[in-house]
Design a protein around this motif. Structure first.
Motif, PDB file in Angstrom:
ATOM      1  N   UNK A  70       0.823  -1.198   0.000  1.00 26.02           N
ATOM      2  CA  UNK A  70       0.000   0.000   0.000  1.00 26.02           C
ATOM      3  C   UNK A  70       0.860   1.251   0.000  1.00 26.02           C
ATOM      4  N   UNK A  71       1.878   1.272   0.863  1.00 21.42           N
ATOM      5  CA  UNK A  71       2.702   2.476   0.985  1.00 21.42           C
ATOM      6  C   UNK A  71       3.580   2.714  -0.243  1.00 21.42           C
ATOM      7  N   UNK A  72       3.800   1.676  -1.049  1.00 16.09           N
ATOM      8  CA  UNK A  72       4.570   1.868  -2.288  1.00 16.09           C
ATOM      9  C   UNK A  72       3.655   2.171  -3.466  1.00 16.09           C
ATOM     10  N   UNK A  73       2.597   1.359  -3.607  1.00 14.28           N
ATOM     11  CA  UNK A  73       1.776   1.464  -4.819  1.00 14.28           C
ATOM     12  C   UNK A  73       0.815   2.650  -4.750  1.00 14.28           C
ATOM     13  N   UNK A  74       0.318   3.000  -3.552  1.00 16.98           N
ATOM     14  CA  UNK A  74      -0.584   4.149  -3.473  1.00 16.98           C
ATOM     15  C   UNK A  74       0.103   5.452  -3.906  1.00 16.98           C
ATOM     16  N   UNK A  75       1.290   5.776  -3.387  1.00 13.65           N
ATOM     17  CA  UNK A  75       1.956   6.988  -3.884  1.00 13.65           C
ATOM     18  C   UNK A  75       2.338   6.875  -5.363  1.00 13.65           C
ATOM     19  N   UNK A  76       2.812   5.688  -5.773  1.00  7.33           N
ATOM     20  CA  UNK A  76       3.198   5.522  -7.177  1.00  7.33           C
ATOM     21  C   UNK A  76       1.979   5.719  -8.082  1.00  7.33           C
ATOM     22  N   UNK A  77       0.843   5.150  -7.686  1.00  4.37           N
ATOM     23  CA  UNK A  77      -0.379   5.289  -8.474  1.00  4.37           C
ATOM     24  C   UNK A  77      -0.840   6.737  -8.528  1.00  4.37           C
ATOM     25  N   UNK A  78      -0.692   7.455  -7.405  1.00  2.46           N
ATOM     26  CA  UNK A  78      -1.070   8.871  -7.373  1.00  2.46           C
ATOM     27  C   UNK A  78      -0.203   9.662  -8.354  1.00  2.46           C
ATOM     28  N   UNK A  79       1.113   9.417  -8.300  1.00  2.00           N
ATOM     29  CA  UNK A  79       2.048  10.134  -9.173  1.00  2.00           C
ATOM     30  C   UNK A  79       1.750   9.834 -10.641  1.00  2.00           C
ATOM     31  N   UNK A  80       1.521   8.569 -10.941  1.00  2.00           N
ATOM     32  CA  UNK A  80       1.240   8.172 -12.315  1.00  2.00           C
ATOM     33  C   UNK A  80      -0.054   8.822 -12.822  1.00  2.00           C
ATOM     34  N   UNK A  81      -1.072   8.848 -11.963  1.00  2.00           N
ATOM     35  CA  UNK A  81      -2.326   9.501 -12.350  1.00  2.00           C
ATOM     36  C   UNK A  81      -2.075  10.972 -12.651  1.00  2.00           C
ATOM     37  N   UNK A  82      -1.239  11.612 -11.813  1.00  2.00           N
ATOM     38  CA  UNK A  82      -0.925  13.029 -12.024  1.00  2.00           C
ATOM     39  C   UNK A  82      -0.252  13.230 -13.376  1.00  2.00           C
ATOM     40  N   UNK A  83       0.728  12.351 -13.688  1.00  2.00           N
ATOM     41  CA  UNK A  83       1.462  12.484 -14.946  1.00  2.00           C
ATOM     42  C   UNK A  83       0.533  12.316 -16.139  1.00  2.00           C
ATOM     43  N   UNK A  84      -0.405  11.387 -16.040  1.00  2.00           N
ATOM     44  CA  UNK A  84      -1.340  11.178 -17.151  1.00  2.00           C
ATOM     45  C   UNK A  84      -2.379  12.307 -17.198  1.00  2.00           C
ATOM     46  N   UNK A  85      -2.807  12.784 -16.016  1.00  2.00           N
ATOM     47  CA  UNK A  85      -3.917  13.743 -15.964  1.00  2.00           C
ATOM     48  C   UNK A  85      -3.502  15.155 -16.354  1.00  2.00           C
ATOM     49  N   UNK A  86      -2.282  15.562 -15.954  1.00  2.00           N
ATOM     50  CA  UNK A  86      -1.925  16.964 -16.127  1.00  2.00           C
ATOM     51  C   UNK A  86      -2.012  17.458 -17.569  1.00  2.00           C
ATOM     52  N   UNK A  87      -1.374  16.753 -18.523  1.00  2.00           N
ATOM     53  CA  UNK A  87      -1.469  17.240 -19.911  1.00  2.00           C
ATOM     54  C   UNK A  87      -2.908  17.329 -20.392  1.00  2.00           C
ATOM     55  N   UNK A  88      -3.747  16.383 -19.981  1.00  2.00           N
ATOM     56  CA  UNK A  88      -5.146  16.404 -20.408  1.00  2.00           C
ATOM     57  C   UNK A  88      -5.866  17.619 -19.816  1.00  2.00           C
ATOM     58  N   UNK A  89      -5.644  17.866 -18.526  1.00  2.00           N
ATOM     59  CA  UNK A  89      -6.272  19.018 -17.868  1.00  2.00           C
ATOM     60  C   UNK A  89      -5.790  20.303 -18.540  1.00  2.00           C
ATOM     61  N   UNK A  90      -4.492  20.367 -18.859  1.00  2.00           N
ATOM     62  CA  UNK A  90      -3.907  21.528 -19.517  1.00  2.00           C
ATOM     63  C   UNK A  90      -4.564  21.763 -20.865  1.00  2.00           C
ATOM     64  N   UNK A  91      -4.683  20.675 -21.612  1.00  2.00           N
ATOM     65  CA  UNK A  91      -5.312  20.740 -22.935  1.00  2.00           C
ATOM     66  C   UNK A  91      -6.747  21.250 -22.820  1.00  2.00           C
ATOM     67  N   UNK A  92      -7.502  20.676 -21.899  1.00  2.00           N
ATOM     68  CA  UNK A  92      -8.919  21.043 -21.758  1.00  2.00           C
ATOM     69  C   UNK A  92      -9.082  22.491 -21.302  1.00  2.00           C
ATOM     70  N   UNK A  93      -8.180  22.935 -20.414  1.00  2.00           N
ATOM     71  CA  UNK A  93      -8.357  24.267 -19.841  1.00  2.00           C
ATOM     72  C   UNK A  93      -7.857  25.370 -20.757  1.00  2.00           C
TER      73      UNK A  93
END
Lengths: 287, 270
Positions: A70-93
């Motif tokens: 949990x302590x490894x995959x939860x932060x890793x999953x959060x970071x990965x989601x951020x990396x995937x989400x940011x460009x999309x949010x940038x594009x949309x906004x």
């Protein structure tokens, strides 16, 4: 006048009574029970026997693997989601025509309000034996195993929680004063420099909110590792289900729950303090 | 940039599309597509377990939505008049009940209620008149509804409070100055302004409860909700029937979200 005030006070109390009752019976009382149970002993037939012992907490290392995952995959999953989400949010906004902005944003968010169970199930299908591995065999790559790996769990996490990450980042980028961006490019700032010095710092609140929401939900995750980790990659949530429903070891399960909540509170308050400090730092530098 | 957005949208929607496509599978095996048919929908709809689970989920979700929008709105209205310690206490409760993992809520509720029931049931049996069957408290509808409502009620409070904060206070003062009774002011001035938030809260509460698996898994007792049924069928093996049920669940949520969107639009354009 004082009669009016008194009536008002009664009304306020009456309006708050059901909610208070709910908090008391469904939140405070169960949490106290869990806390008390975590210091108890396991009854011979399972369940709880009274007493005061720290045995359950001393026994925590026997579930170390779940905590580690949990302590490894939860932060890793959060970071990965951020990396995937940011460009999309940038594009949309900032890059999409006003006409399509709302509909595209709705399209990102809609999946979040549909069943996570069914959406995660879709990935069993895709990553499982007859999904991508069969396709890979077709082009000559054999023996690839995708499901029941940390990678599969990470894919499930990004898929499940991407909307929750995109939305707050979109909101903070949308609020951003566009004239700042123009000013920067007028003054000869390269697009990269504009991004690093203006866009990114100003979207920090959105990043912080998104990361916190996703991280909190991941700490208590059960479904994604249960479906895509197949007993190999399991979280604290999976250990809890096992402890309460299979081995019926209530006191130990209670100790694990209390530890989970404590870890969560510590990380979240640490994280909040960190982002708050960053915020004041930025304000000073802007002045 | 645009290509990236397209890829992410595909990532979001292709898995859903695959579930839908395979639910129309004519073959018997979940992962081999052999022609299209709606036979699995017929199978799913005529399966009595699916029907029962659906009705259970519907009853639970409707009760949760009604309870949380009533209680949440009442609390939000009261909290805006409050300041000081009580307000901080309530804010803390709302914050904790939204943040705490569903699995912990499920476990804590299960353990606490079962313990209380085990204490109360012999007591009830002993004071109950001779010859009649004493009631036996157990986990079931009430416990799931209560546990879901803890989260959704806080959600409604947050939504309605945000709306109240953005409300035009001058209208309320005007209404009071014109000697409207507090009830009338609420009904004719406040309610129309916060109505969209209450409606959104109602629908989000319904969707949350209808889709929740983990809390129900612990506290539903002998009742099986639709997500619990789907979970246990997936555990038994993947069949086209599960795909058909999944597709129907997705369609139901989508329909509800679209209704919400439509109602909110309608309201604001008037």
């Amino acid at each position: 006048m004082s009669k009016d005030n008194k009536a008002n006070r009664w009304l306020t109390a009456a309006l708050l009574t059901p909610t208070s009752l709910w908090f008391l019976v469904m939140l405070i009382f169960p949490l106290i029970v869990i806390l008390v149970f975590s210091f108890g002993e396991r009854a011979a037939v399972g369940g709880y026997a009274g007493g005061f012992t720290l045995e359950q907490y001393a026994n925590l290392p026997s579930r170390l693997k779940a905590f580690q995952n949990t302590m490894l995959i939860a932060p890793a999953g959060t970071l990965l989601s951020l990396i995937v989400a940011y460009p999309l949010a940038y594009f949309l906004a900032l890059r999409v025509d006003r006409k399509y902005k709302l509909i595209l944003l709705v399209l990102v968010i809609v999946p979040f309000w549909t069943s996570l169970l069914v959406r995660t199930y879709a990935w069993i299908f895709i990553l499982g034996g007859r999904g991508i591995p069969t396709l890979l065999e077709f082009i000559g790559i054999e023996g690839v195993r995708l499901i029941n790996t940390p990678g599969a769990v990470l894919v499930g996490i990004v898929y499940g929680y991407l909307p929750l990450m995109v939305f707050p980042i979109f909101v903070s980028l949308e609020k951003l004063d566009k004239t700042l961006l123009e000013a920067s490019s007028d003054l000869g700032g390269s697009p990269f420099k504009t991004f690093m010095q203006i866009t990114l710092p100003l979207s920090k609140p959105g990043i912080a909110t998104g990361c916190m929401l996703v991280f909190i939900l991941l700490m208590g995750e059960f479904l994604i590792p249960a479906f895509l980790g197949g007993g190999k990659v399991f979280f604290i949530g999976n250990a809890l289900v096992d402890l309460f429903l299979q081995s019926r070891n209530w006191p130990f399960g209670a100790a694990v729950s209390v530890t989970l909540v404590v870890i969560m509170l510590i990380t979240v308050s640490f994280y909040m303090r960190m982002t708050l400090r960053n915020k004041t730092g930025r304000d000073e530098s802007l002045m | 940039m645009r290509i990236y957005a397209i890829v992410v949208f595909l990532f979001l929607y292709v898995p859903i599309g695959i579930i839908v496509l395979f639910s129309f599978n004519a073959g018997r095996h979940a992962s081999e597509l052999r022609g299209l048919s709606v036979q699995w929908y017929g199978k799913a709809l005529s399966n009595p377990f699916v029907g029962d689970a659906f009705v259970t989920s519907l009853i639970v979700a409707l009760s949760v939505a009604v309870l949380s929008s009533l209680m949440g709105t009442a609390a939000a209205l009261a909290l805006q008049r409050l300041k000081g310690k009580i307000r901080i206490l309530f804010d803390g409760m709302i914050y904790v009940s939204v943040m705490i993992p569903g699995i912990v809520i499920g476990i804590a509720t299960l353990v606490a209620l079962v313990t209380v029931f085990d204490l109360l049931n012999p007591l009830l049996a002993s004071i109950w008149p001779e010859g009649t069957k004493p009631p036996k408290l157990h986990m079931g509808y009430a416990s799931v509804i209560a546990a879901h409502t803890l989260f959704t009620m806080s959600l409604v409070i947050i939504l309605v409070r945000a709306r109240i904060a953005g409300m035009d206070r001058a209208l309320i003062e005007a209404s009071m100055d014109l000697y409207a009774t507090p009830w009338r002011t609420f009904y004719q001035v406040t309610l129309p302004q916060i109505y969209p938030a209450i409606l959104a809260g109602f629908l989000l509460s319904f969707t949350f409860s209808f889709d929740d698996f983990i809390i129900s898994f612990f506290v539903a007792g002998a009742n099986t909700t639709l997500p619990i049924y789907i979970f246990s069928s997936i555990r038994r093996g993947i069949t086209p029937e599960v795909n058909a049920i999944g597709t129907m669940v997705l369609a139901a949520s989508l329909l509800l979200l679209m209704t919400a969107q439509f109602l909110l639009r309608e309201r604001s354009s008037r």
